[in-house]
Design a protein around this motif. Structure first.
Motif, PDB file in Angstrom:
ATOM      1  N   LEU A   1       0.826  -1.210   0.000  1.00 26.79           N
ATOM      2  CA  LEU A   1       0.000   0.000   0.000  1.00 26.79           C
ATOM      3  C   LEU A   1       0.864   1.265   0.000  1.00 26.79           C
ATOM      4  O   LEU A   1       0.546   2.240  -0.686  1.00 26.79           O
ATOM      5  CB  LEU A   1      -0.927  -0.003   1.214  1.00 26.79           C
ATOM      6  N   ILE A   2       1.951   1.239   0.746  1.00 25.67           N
ATOM      7  CA  ILE A   2       2.857   2.396   0.788  1.00 25.67           C
ATOM      8  C   ILE A   2       3.580   2.541  -0.551  1.00 25.67           C
ATOM      9  O   ILE A   2       3.727   3.647  -1.088  1.00 25.67           O
ATOM     10  CB  ILE A   2       3.867   2.244   1.938  1.00 25.67           C
ATOM     11  N   THR A   3       4.016   1.419  -1.095  1.00 18.70           N
ATOM     12  CA  THR A   3       4.686   1.434  -2.398  1.00 18.70           C
ATOM     13  C   THR A   3       3.734   1.928  -3.483  1.00 18.70           C
ATOM     14  O   THR A   3       4.110   2.748  -4.333  1.00 18.70           O
ATOM     15  CB  THR A   3       5.204   0.040  -2.757  1.00 18.70           C
ATOM     16  N   LEU A   4       2.493   1.449  -3.455  1.00 15.12           N
ATOM     17  CA  LEU A   4       1.484   1.873  -4.428  1.00 15.12           C
ATOM     18  C   LEU A   4       1.303   3.384  -4.413  1.00 15.12           C
ATOM     19  O   LEU A   4       1.241   4.018  -5.470  1.00 15.12           O
ATOM     20  CB  LEU A   4       0.156   1.177  -4.124  1.00 15.12           C
ATOM     21  N   LEU A   5       1.247   3.971  -3.240  1.00 17.30           N
ATOM     22  CA  LEU A   5       1.063   5.422  -3.137  1.00 17.30           C
ATOM     23  C   LEU A   5       2.202   6.167  -3.821  1.00 17.30           C
ATOM     24  O   LEU A   5       1.970   7.129  -4.571  1.00 17.30           O
ATOM     25  CB  LEU A   5       0.974   5.828  -1.667  1.00 17.30           C
TER      26      LEU A   5
ATOM     27  N   ARG B   1     -10.080   5.113   1.586  1.00 18.75           N
ATOM     28  CA  ARG B   1     -10.540   3.886   0.930  1.00 18.75           C
ATOM     29  C   ARG B   1      -9.392   2.951   0.584  1.00 18.75           C
ATOM     30  O   ARG B   1      -9.482   1.735   0.805  1.00 18.75           O
ATOM     31  CB  ARG B   1     -11.314   4.235  -0.348  1.00 18.75           C
ATOM     32  N   THR B   2      -8.309   3.513   0.033  1.00 20.37           N
ATOM     33  CA  THR B   2      -7.240   2.659  -0.498  1.00 20.37           C
ATOM     34  C   THR B   2      -6.101   2.455   0.490  1.00 20.37           C
ATOM     35  O   THR B   2      -5.766   1.322   0.838  1.00 20.37           O
ATOM     36  CB  THR B   2      -6.683   3.265  -1.802  1.00 20.37           C
ATOM     37  N   PHE B   3      -5.506   3.539   0.945  1.00 22.03           N
ATOM     38  CA  PHE B   3      -4.332   3.426   1.807  1.00 22.03           C
ATOM     39  C   PHE B   3      -4.687   2.814   3.164  1.00 22.03           C
ATOM     40  O   PHE B   3      -3.994   1.933   3.668  1.00 22.03           O
ATOM     41  CB  PHE B   3      -3.694   4.805   2.002  1.00 22.03           C
ATOM     42  N   PHE B   4      -5.783   3.282   3.754  1.00 19.75           N
ATOM     43  CA  PHE B   4      -6.189   2.791   5.071  1.00 19.75           C
ATOM     44  C   PHE B   4      -7.220   1.670   5.017  1.00 19.75           C
ATOM     45  O   PHE B   4      -7.646   1.171   6.063  1.00 19.75           O
ATOM     46  CB  PHE B   4      -6.743   3.941   5.915  1.00 19.75           C
TER      47      PHE B   4
ATOM     48  N   TYR C   1      -5.373  -0.952  -9.637  1.00 17.10           N
ATOM     49  CA  TYR C   1      -6.051  -0.104 -10.613  1.00 17.10           C
ATOM     50  C   TYR C   1      -7.211   0.666  -9.983  1.00 17.10           C
ATOM     51  O   TYR C   1      -7.482   1.811 -10.367  1.00 17.10           O
ATOM     52  CB  TYR C   1      -6.516  -0.938 -11.806  1.00 17.10           C
ATOM     53  N   ALA C   2      -7.888   0.060  -9.011  1.00 12.48           N
ATOM     54  CA  ALA C   2      -8.935   0.790  -8.302  1.00 12.48           C
ATOM     55  C   ALA C   2      -8.322   1.935  -7.495  1.00 12.48           C
ATOM     56  O   ALA C   2      -8.867   3.046  -7.455  1.00 12.48           O
ATOM     57  CB  ALA C   2      -9.702  -0.164  -7.381  1.00 12.48           C
TER      58      ALA C   2
ATOM     59  N   ASP D   1      -6.300   9.329  -8.585  1.00  7.15           N
ATOM     60  CA  ASP D   1      -6.380  10.318  -9.671  1.00  7.15           C
ATOM     61  C   ASP D   1      -7.541  11.281  -9.440  1.00  7.15           C
ATOM     62  O   ASP D   1      -7.407  12.498  -9.638  1.00  7.15           O
ATOM     63  CB  ASP D   1      -6.564   9.609 -11.023  1.00  7.15           C
ATOM     64  N   GLU D   2      -8.671  10.744  -9.035  1.00  5.21           N
ATOM     65  CA  GLU D   2      -9.828  11.603  -8.755  1.00  5.21           C
ATOM     66  C   GLU D   2      -9.547  12.486  -7.543  1.00  5.21           C
ATOM     67  O   GLU D   2      -9.934  13.654  -7.508  1.00  5.21           O
ATOM     68  CB  GLU D   2     -11.066  10.733  -8.510  1.00  5.21           C
TER      69      GLU D   2
END
Length: 231
Positions: free
Chosen positions: A80-84, A164-167, A141-142, A148-149
């Motif tokens: 999750l951290i890498t994705l950010l 939603r994503t990171f946490f 991708y989600a 992006d939004e």
């Protein structure tokens, strides 16, 4: 080839073949030189993409994120951290046109190679690893779409995307969301200040600390714009 056809159509014979080939040689040489030059540029971009991805996993203070955001020290938290950070690189490089979009695809490719390799090193069963990879791909991708939004919205929109994503919708401390929103905003400002051509050729990225010791050092360029097109 139209030149070769015009020459051969009206002038058959060995002499005409030599003449035609002599006229076409500069064309083929220029085409070959162009392909060699393009190949060299794309190779440099690939190397730069690897460096940029490496900066996401080697220049990020994961321990500080685990501590400040109360995240467990797990493979999923690392992802999750890498994705950010990968997403922030993608946002920046999309601004560099076709070369930047190409670099984005290579960064994502290196990321998935690294994720799979880390899973194997950890001894994850191949079937479970494949299943987890599919789940992470969907989450990736989600998450990218949500981020992006969020970056194109106000801080409330970005906070919602991070929640939603990171946490993973489990953050109960608004201060953690506030910290992440500030981190993303200042990081994007910092990336925007970097020269695009240099990033394409070097891929060298440094990250500002999660908590600033000197808040006045944060760069504040005027209203950066983002290209929200997909990869």
């Amino acid at each position: 080839m139209a030149l070769l056809w015009r020459v051969l159509k009206g002038q058959p014979g060995v002499t005409q073949w030599v003449t035609a080939c002599g006229q076409l040689t500069p064309f083929f040489l220029s085409q070959r030189q162009w392909l060699q030059t393009s190949s060299g540029i794309f190779q440099k971009i690939k190397i730069a993409a690897l460096r940029m991805y490496t900066s996401c996993v080697e220049k990020t203070d994961f321990e500080e994120f685990f501590l400040r955001c109360q995240m467990p020290d797990t493979f999923n938290s690392w992802f999750l951290i890498t994705l950010l950070h990968v997403w922030m690189c993608l946002v920046r490089m999309k601004q560099e046109g076709r070369s930047g979009n190409y670099m984005c695809r290579i960064i994502v490719h290196f990321m998935w190679e690294d994720v799979e390799q880390r899973g194997r090193v950890m001894g994850v069963n191949s079937y479970i690893l494949k299943k987890n990879m599919m789940i992470m791909t969907n989450n990736f991708y989600a998450g990218i779409l949500g981020y992006d939004e969020g970056i194109l919205s106000d801080d409330h929109g970005l906070a919602a995307a991070l929640w939603r994503t990171f946490f993973n919708q489990k953050c109960e401390d608004p201060r953690q969301l506030e910290l992440l929103v500030e981190y993303v905003r200042k990081q994007m400002q910092y990336l925007d200040s970097m020269n695009g051509e240099e990033l394409l050729l070097t891929g060298e990225v440094t990250w500002r600390p999660l908590v600033e010791k000197n808040p006045q050092s944060i760069l504040k360029p005027n209203l950066p714009t983002y290209n929200d097109e997909g990869l």
